[in-house]
Write a protein that holds these residues in place. Structure first.
Motif, mmCIF file in Angstrom:
data_model
loop_
_atom_site.group_PDB
_atom_site.id
_atom_site.type_symbol
_atom_site.label_atom_id
_atom_site.label_comp_id
_atom_site.label_asym_id
_atom_site.label_seq_id
_atom_site.Cartn_x
_atom_site.Cartn_y
_atom_site.Cartn_z
ATOM 1 N N ALA A 54 -47.369 9.979 -51.388
ATOM 2 C CA ALA A 54 -46.637 8.787 -51.412
ATOM 3 C C ALA A 54 -47.215 7.860 -52.339
ATOM 4 O O ALA A 54 -48.259 7.282 -51.989
ATOM 5 C CB ALA A 54 -46.186 8.414 -50.148
ATOM 6 N N LEU A 55 -46.064 7.118 -53.329
ATOM 7 C CA LEU A 55 -46.754 6.606 -54.141
ATOM 8 C C LEU A 55 -45.744 5.010 -54.410
ATOM 9 O O LEU A 55 -44.746 5.111 -53.496
ATOM 10 C CB LEU A 55 -46.726 6.993 -55.583
ATOM 11 N N SER A 56 -46.019 4.132 -55.081
ATOM 12 C CA SER A 56 -45.336 2.908 -55.215
ATOM 13 C C SER A 56 -44.103 3.386 -55.919
ATOM 14 O O SER A 56 -43.154 2.207 -55.981
ATOM 15 C CB SER A 56 -46.180 1.812 -56.027
ATOM 16 N N ALA A 57 -43.807 4.151 -56.819
ATOM 17 C CA ALA A 57 -42.539 4.518 -57.383
ATOM 18 C C ALA A 57 -42.503 5.847 -58.001
ATOM 19 O O ALA A 57 -43.270 6.529 -58.192
ATOM 20 C CB ALA A 57 -42.367 3.298 -58.752
ATOM 21 N N GLY A 58 -41.287 6.252 -58.335
ATOM 22 C CA GLY A 58 -41.072 7.427 -58.961
ATOM 23 C C GLY A 58 -41.748 7.405 -60.418
ATOM 24 O O GLY A 58 -42.202 8.484 -60.988
ATOM 25 N N THR A 59 -41.668 6.444 -61.134
ATOM 26 C CA THR A 59 -42.342 6.064 -62.371
ATOM 27 C C THR A 59 -43.587 6.346 -62.339
ATOM 28 O O THR A 59 -44.291 7.032 -63.165
ATOM 29 C CB THR A 59 -41.938 4.552 -62.964
ATOM 30 N N ALA A 60 -44.415 5.954 -61.396
ATOM 31 C CA ALA A 60 -45.989 6.256 -61.182
ATOM 32 C C ALA A 60 -46.097 7.533 -60.980
ATOM 33 O O ALA A 60 -46.989 7.996 -61.381
ATOM 34 C CB ALA A 60 -46.255 5.121 -59.887
ATOM 35 N N ALA A 61 -45.353 8.126 -60.168
ATOM 36 C CA ALA A 61 -45.445 9.712 -59.909
ATOM 37 C C ALA A 61 -45.428 10.515 -61.457
ATOM 38 O O ALA A 61 -46.066 11.308 -61.401
ATOM 39 C CB ALA A 61 -44.202 10.009 -58.868
#
Ligand SMILES: *Cc1c(COP(=O)(O)O)cnc(C)c1O
Length: 378
Positions: A54-61
């Protein structure tokens, strides 16, 4: 002014606040904690991916997926051209060069023929691409079997951008689990939301552990703060993850609501010459995140998608043109592109209609009234 009808707004199921409250009561107010672990488990169970971060944003992923695929400055990375800019931006974060791939008409997603053409062409030029960011746009899965076979044959890492496709399926499996990596987004407008957030999916345990390490500032195991790599602050907050756990309880319900709304539009507009919908090919199930129409002015007495959009705007109804392709964006001017211009036609003729699961009957009537006022339906 009448109340605004949204394209797609957050829709809480009711249990979200219980998870958030528990986080407060136990003082887990941090980018880690029981909700983060629980949300990751929920995502694994739902998608069938062996591991999820789980991350801060889809963009970060997407950014972490590119790093884990060893994409470095000067590398070439394929990317669907018909998408939101967040799919392509992380390529540039890495100093790599995007190569945009045109869509095909059956799914509006990347055309296997252009993928093959781009890869063989780049190999001939000694510029073999490292990875391919394949987007499942508006919830419709791309032609995964064909594209995965091409990527496997040429050993190009497949990264699936399933930000818009949580709840969809392709031949019974979830988009995001076919490639080496899949990414999800929980931004406010997506089918479920954590207010902002994303996830990285993979069957490779080591890669997901590495993603979690990079997402928490790449701290080496030592009592002091020791770093031998550049890290990021990309982890999801335990508060946001609590919202996510509550949203997972209603995900299937939201998919059913989105699909029912799409069916309603099809029924209402089926008889209108010049208005068409994207159908699901056999084996493809779309979450119908946004219902999209194509408007052919040659068959609508000259009415364009922009005429419909402006008429909606006057009534405080949010409708939006389809994504403007990346190869036509000023910021990506000069990037390579393989295709025949299909997405430009989709952009010219396409309109996303309000696809809000919060929508009420009287609001549906307001939308129909616009089509009536334009003499498209009676
Ligand atoms: C929303 C979206 C993203 C980005 O997700 P964020 O969580 O907003 O960073 C990436 N790709 C597509 C296709 C999206 O729609």
């Amino acid at each position: 002014m009448k109340p605004k009808i949204y394209l797609s707004s957050p829709n809480m199921g009711g249990k979200e606040f219980e998870f958030v409250k528990e986080a407060f009561e136990t003082n887990w107010i941090a980018p880690l904690g029981p909700n983060v672990n629980g949300f990751e488990e929920d995502l694994q169970n739902y998608t069938g991916a062996a591991h999820a971060a789980a991350l801060s944003a889809g963009t970060a992923a997407l950014h972490l997926a590119l790093i884990l695929a060893d994409v470095k400055a000067g590398d070439h990375v394929l990317c669907s051209t018909f998408t939101f800019s967040a799919s392509a931006n992380p390529i540039v974060y890495q100093g790599a060069l995007p190569v945009f791939i045109e869509s095909e008409a059956e799914t509006w997603n990347a055309s296997p023929a252009f993928v093959e053409q781009a890869i063989t062409d780049l190999i001939q030029q000694g510029k073999k691409p490292k990875a391919f960011i394949l987007v499942h746009l508006y919830g419709m899965p791309a032609k995964l079997d064909e594209i995965k076979a091409i990527c496997d044959k040429h050993q190009v890492t497949l990264i699936e951008d399933a930000a818009e496709a949580l709840g969809s399926s392709y031949k019974g499996r979830r988009p995001g689990v076919f490639g080496a990596f899949g990414i999800l987004s929980f931004n406010g407008n997506k089918i479920i939301t954590t207010s902002g957030g994303g996830a990285l999916l993979s069957n490779d345990k080591v890669k997901i552990e590495k993603a979690r390490f990079l997402a928490t500032q790449a701290r080496d195991p030592a009592p002091h703060y020791q770093h031998s790599e550049i890290g990021f602050n990309y982890r999801m907050s335990n508060i946001c993850a609590g919202i996510g756990r509550g949203q997972m309880l209603v995900l299937d319900q939201r998919v059913a609501e989105k699909r029912a709304l799409h069916e309603w539009y099809v029924t209402q507009l089926a008889q209108v010459p010049g208005i068409t919908f994207l159908e699901e090919p056999e084996g493809f199930v779309s979450n119908r995140w946004l219902t999209c129409i194509l408007v052919n002015p040659a068959l609508t007495n000259g009415l364009s998608r922009e005429d419909i959009r402006l008429a909606m705007e006057k009534e405080n109804i949010e409708a939006r043109p389809l994504w403007k392709p990346m190869h036509l964006q000023p910021v990506f001017q000069g990037s390579s592109y393989y295709g025949d211009g299909l997405s430009e036609r989709l952009f010219d003729q396409g309109l996303c209609l309000p696809s809000d699961t919060n929508i009420r009957e009287e609001e549906k009537n307001r939308i129909l009234a616009v089509f009536k006022a334009l003499n498209l339906i009676r």
